[in-house]
Write an enzyme that holds these catalytic residues in place. Structure first.
Site, PDB file in Angstrom:
ATOM      1  N   SER A  34       0.857  -1.193   0.000  1.00  0.00           N
ATOM      2  CA  SER A  34       0.000   0.000   0.000  1.00  0.00           C
ATOM      3  C   SER A  34       0.884   1.231   0.000  1.00  0.00           C
ATOM      4  O   SER A  34       2.001   1.193   0.516  1.00  0.00           O
ATOM      5  CB  SER A  34      -0.885   0.019   1.248  1.00  0.00           C
ATOM      6  OG  SER A  34      -0.119   0.367   2.390  1.00  0.00           O
ATOM      7  N   ASP A  35       0.392   2.338  -0.592  1.00  0.00           N
ATOM      8  CA  ASP A  35       1.081   3.593  -0.332  1.00  0.00           C
ATOM      9  C   ASP A  35       0.896   3.863   1.157  1.00  0.00           C
ATOM     10  O   ASP A  35      -0.009   3.316   1.799  1.00  0.00           O
ATOM     11  CB  ASP A  35       0.540   4.735  -1.201  1.00  0.00           C
ATOM     12  CG  ASP A  35       1.547   5.888  -1.281  1.00  0.00           C
ATOM     13  OD1 ASP A  35       2.482   5.928  -0.442  1.00  0.00           O
ATOM     14  OD2 ASP A  35       1.414   6.751  -2.163  1.00  0.00           O
ATOM     15  N   TRP A  36       1.752   4.707   1.689  1.00  0.00           N
ATOM     16  CA  TRP A  36       1.802   4.861   3.143  1.00  0.00           C
ATOM     17  C   TRP A  36       0.483   5.432   3.686  1.00  0.00           C
ATOM     18  O   TRP A  36       0.171   6.600   3.500  1.00  0.00           O
ATOM     19  CB  TRP A  36       3.000   5.731   3.519  1.00  0.00           C
ATOM     20  CG  TRP A  36       4.258   4.936   3.794  1.00  0.00           C
ATOM     21  CD1 TRP A  36       5.061   5.069   4.891  1.00  0.00           C
ATOM     22  CD2 TRP A  36       4.847   3.882   3.007  1.00  0.00           C
ATOM     23  NE1 TRP A  36       6.094   4.148   4.832  1.00  0.00           N
ATOM     24  CE2 TRP A  36       5.987   3.410   3.696  1.00  0.00           C
ATOM     25  CE3 TRP A  36       4.516   3.256   1.817  1.00  0.00           C
ATOM     26  CZ2 TRP A  36       6.795   2.382   3.233  1.00  0.00           C
ATOM     27  CZ3 TRP A  36       5.321   2.234   1.329  1.00  0.00           C
ATOM     28  CH2 TRP A  36       6.440   1.809   2.039  1.00  0.00           C
ATOM     29  N   GLY A  37      -0.292   4.601   4.322  1.00  0.00           N
ATOM     30  CA  GLY A  37      -1.582   5.048   4.837  1.00  0.00           C
ATOM     31  C   GLY A  37      -2.689   4.952   3.804  1.00  0.00           C
ATOM     32  O   GLY A  37      -3.778   5.472   4.010  1.00  0.00           O
ATOM     33  N   GLY A  38      -2.426   4.270   2.705  1.00  0.00           N
ATOM     34  CA  GLY A  38      -3.410   4.198   1.628  1.00  0.00           C
ATOM     35  C   GLY A  38      -4.439   3.095   1.808  1.00  0.00           C
ATOM     36  O   GLY A  38      -5.359   2.963   1.013  1.00  0.00           O
TER      37      GLY A  38
END
Ligand code: BGC
Length: 754
Positions: free
Chosen positions: A265-269
């Protein structure tokens, strides 16, 4: 070192208990065994809890291994222009290490402007070696989102506006990185083409547009580059967040394209327990320790793929086989990288890496206009203007001649061992031949730190804007040559993650300043340093224009190399330089930046322009641009001749060979990028009047000629038929156009498909 110790310890333990170390190694530890056997063996030894642990972060930039089995954790790093400095376990803040200053490589847009596959391989190899040395397993890059709007704040981190160009350049980059035992994590999948509301925009894009424009570089990354990791993007597509978008990840990426690596995942996505568990996400990473919100520390257990996932597995809402699939992918990644069959040690800040950085930076610099002012010939200048023995004066005007630009811009922010600024490099180049002086001219961004990385420069300024301009103009009056070095920087609303630009006009009154300088001294050269397109309303009034980029550690040297002629420019624009923002394909708010719809938690955005982005739009609509896609001059000249097709008429389904000869007709060695575009004379759908389907960069000595050949496949002539969900080649006439930019295609060969 840490990792070698872990593996050795397991091996030694096993050797101690079981005699001969090699023959009795468990399969998963035996690097001579096939990858899949190792994966299955490791998986069979793991508990459900251990498998779940593999699927989420344990710190800001690492995810779990299996400590009990001696399987190391995965260390992730940005990416994509150098190896990020170490941060604290739970924080974005720097850890304060003193041995993590890297080689800063040029921004990816600079790499794209080289149009050079070999340099992309060199970039990948070099950055891969740096990652390996720093014991990183996953490099968060390269980025290959398409240049849909010139306002996208991250244009500088991507590879331009054309899917074929990006696809061709991303493949060697990935291979170069992965040959070092480091996974390239290609980002951001998919249709993540703006920073404005990047985490709450639903991109509505039709299938034809996806397959023709936004997918090809990702598909090539997977199928030709063999990428081991893909990063999901923050936005939504078709109403589902892309980090757990079932159709994108399960059906297309892992299904149609056969991706066997890990989706991160993108960071916090990651936003949803159920979708995270079921829709193809393999590792959840976080901006904060509990997803998108801030939290004190160590709440990784709260991640969607941590305790909530365990609960779902326990009560049957999530399937064991899906967990096994995730765990397999993570294990594969570990066995391909830190526990891979090859021993990699890498190297860091080596002279070779700085040399590679300088070469790539210089080869991507684009000469946009030249009335003979370049390369700078100081002997000539002094003969013309001096009758005494004094040295000529080269005046540099503009903040970007001085400002260090490696620091800043978001997650690609780097701490580099050194950064050569243009002022110092130009001084060095003209040492003893000219006096090089600098006037700031305007104040842009005075910030000299980012995420606790500091440049050490002092950019404070006490003069007023009027005074700065007056001082620059006064100095220009006296100077023999004036080089304006301005453009954008990496502050908010410029080339910067998290915000988009507001227009393509140069900020800080630079247009007026350039006009004033041109008026006072006709010998004006403009160097625009930016990562995205800018308008150049003064283009007719200046002597030469150079498009340079964020060139990394060797930025100044690369620019000086081109200005002095030590390097003959051969970069070509990887995007269109429009005259004005309004000329582009984005006309409405619903297209960009999106509209609010009552009752929806996200904004809706519609890619109404379809496949018509960049030059596909401008050329089809016949809208004049400042400088077209693929354009760039040289200090020498080239000629194309002898173009022919292997067959003028073919049956649908067969390949065609296109031959053409390129000759260096000038008196300097240099490189030309020969470009091939395809035009479908008549189609049942609206197609762009030209699409890039081939290019070759050739270095030639004066007088030297080389015969090139291109192979055109049926796919190169096809469009994506959304209804049939397949590529479609319609019989009829095609024009094969060859030249050296999207707007200069003098060769037109007719091909009939029967
Ligand atoms: C960016 C990614 C980056 C990640 C980790 C995110 O905000 O979008 O490109 O790799 O942070 O720094």
């Amino acid at each position: 070192m840490k990792r070698a110790t872990i593996i050795l310890t397991s091996a030694v333990l096993i050797a101690a208990c079981c005699g001969s170390p090699k023959s009795n190694l468990p399969v998963y530890l035996d690097t001579t065994k096939p990858l899949e056997e190792r994966v299955e063996d490791a998986l069979s030894r793991m508990t459900m809890e251990e498998k779940v642990a593999l699927t989420h972060a344990q710190s800001k930039f690492s995810s779990h291994g299996v400590p009990r089995l001696g399987i190391p954790e995965l260390w992730h790093t940005d990416g994509p222009h150098g190896i990020r400095p170490e941060v604290l376990w739970d924080e974005w803040n720097q850890a304060g290490w003193t041995n993590d200053s890297c080689t800063a490589f040029p921004a990816l847009v600079n790499l794209a402007a080289t149009w050079d596959r070999e340099l992309s391989a060199l970039y990948g190899k070099s950055i891969g070696e740096e990652a390996r040395y720093r014991e990183k397993d996953i490099l968060l890059g390269p980025g290959i989102n398409m240049g849909r709007t010139p306002l996208n704040g991250r244009t500088f981190e991507y590879m331009g506006e054309d899917p074929y160009l990006a696809a061709q350049l991303v493949v060697p980059y990935i291979k170069g990185v992965q040959e070092q035992g480091v996974a390239a994590c290609v980002k951001h999948f998919a249709v993540n083409n703006q920073e404005t509301r990047r985490t709450k925009t639903n991109s509505n894009v039709d299938d034809r547009t996806l397959y023709e424009i936004y997918f090809p570089a990702f598909k090539a990354a997977v199928q030709e580059g063999g990428a081991w990791a893909i990063m999901g993007s923050y936005n939504l597509w078709n109403g589902q967040y892309n980090c757990h978008n079932k159709r994108l990840l399960q059906e297309i990426l892992k299904g149609e394209w056969g991706f066997d690596g890990v989706v991160i995942s993108d960071w916090g996505g990651c936003r949803d327990d159920d979708e995270a568990a079921n829709n193809g996400l393999d590792i959840e990473m976080g901006t904060w320790t509990n997803g998108l919100q801030g939290a004190a520390s160590n709440t990784y257990d709260m991640y969607h793929l941590a305790n909530p996932y365990l609960e779902r597995l326990r009560d049957g809402r999530a399937k064991q086989e899906d967990l096994d699939d995730k765990a397999r992918r993570v294990l594969r990644t570990i066995f391909r990288t830190s526990m891979g069959p090859e021993t990699h040690y890498g190297s860091f800040t080596s002279p070779e890496h700085f040399a590679a950085s300088r070469k790539i930076a210089a080869e991507g610099i684009v000469l946009l206009k030249n009335n003979g002012a370049l390369p700078l010939n100081v002997d000539e200048i002094s003969r013309q203007v001096r009758n005494d023995n004094s040295l000529p004066t080269i005046l540099l005007v503009g903040e970007n001649a001085y400002k260090m630009m490696v620091v800043g811009g978001g997650s690609s922010n780097l701490k580099t061992k050194y950064e050569i600024i243009p002022l110092d490099a130009i001084r060095e180049a003209f040492e003893g031949k000219a006096d090089v002086v600098w006037e700031r001219g305007y104040v842009g961004d005075t910030r000299t730190d980012y995420n606790m990385v500091v440049t050490g420069q002092d950019l404070s300024e006490s003069r007023s804007a009027d005074q700065l301009k007056a001082d620059a103009v006064a100095a220009a009056k006296e100077a023999d040559v004036v080089i304006f070095i301005g453009g954008l920087n990496k502050s908010k609303h410029q080339d910067n993650e998290g915000t988009d630009r507001e227009d393509i006009i140069l900020p800080y009154g630079q247009d007026e300043l350039i006009e004033a300088l041109a008026e006072i001294n006709p010998n004006l050269i403009v160097v625009n340093i930016s990562g995205s397109p800018v308008a150049m309303p003064w283009a007719d009034k200046v002597n030469a224009i150079v498009q340079a980029w964020y060139g990394g550690s060797e930025n100044g040297h690369a620019l000086a190399d081109v200005l002095t002629g030590a390097v003959n420019p051969s970069g070509k624009l990887p995007f269109t330089m429009p005259k004005a923002l309004a000329d582009g394909p984005i006309k409405t708010e619903r297209q960009y930046p999106g509209i609010e719809v009552e009752g929806l938690p996200y904004w809706e955005e519609y890619y109404d322009e379809g496949v018509f982005i960049g030059y596909r739009w401008y050329s089809t609509q016949n809208i004049p641009v400042q400088y077209p896609f693929g354009y760039g001059l040289s200090y020498t000249t080239f000629e194309l001749s002898g173009a022919s097709l292997s067959k003028g008429a073919v049956k649908a389904g067969s390949n065609v060979t296109v031959n053409v000869t390129v000759k260096n007709t000038g008196d300097k060695a240099g490189a030309e990028v020969v470009q091939l575009y395809v035009n479908d004379a008549e189609a049942s759908v609206e197609r762009p009047v030209r699409e890039l389907k081939g290019f070759q960069k050739v270095y030639l000595q004066p007088g030297e000629a080389r015969k090139l050949s291109f192979t055109l496949t049926p796919a190169d002539l096809s469009f994506f038929d959304a209804e049939a969900h397949d590529w479609k080649l319609e019989p009829g006439d095609f024009h094969i156009l060859i030249g050296n930019s999207s707007e200069n295609l003098p060769i037109d060969l007719l091909l009939t498909v029967k």
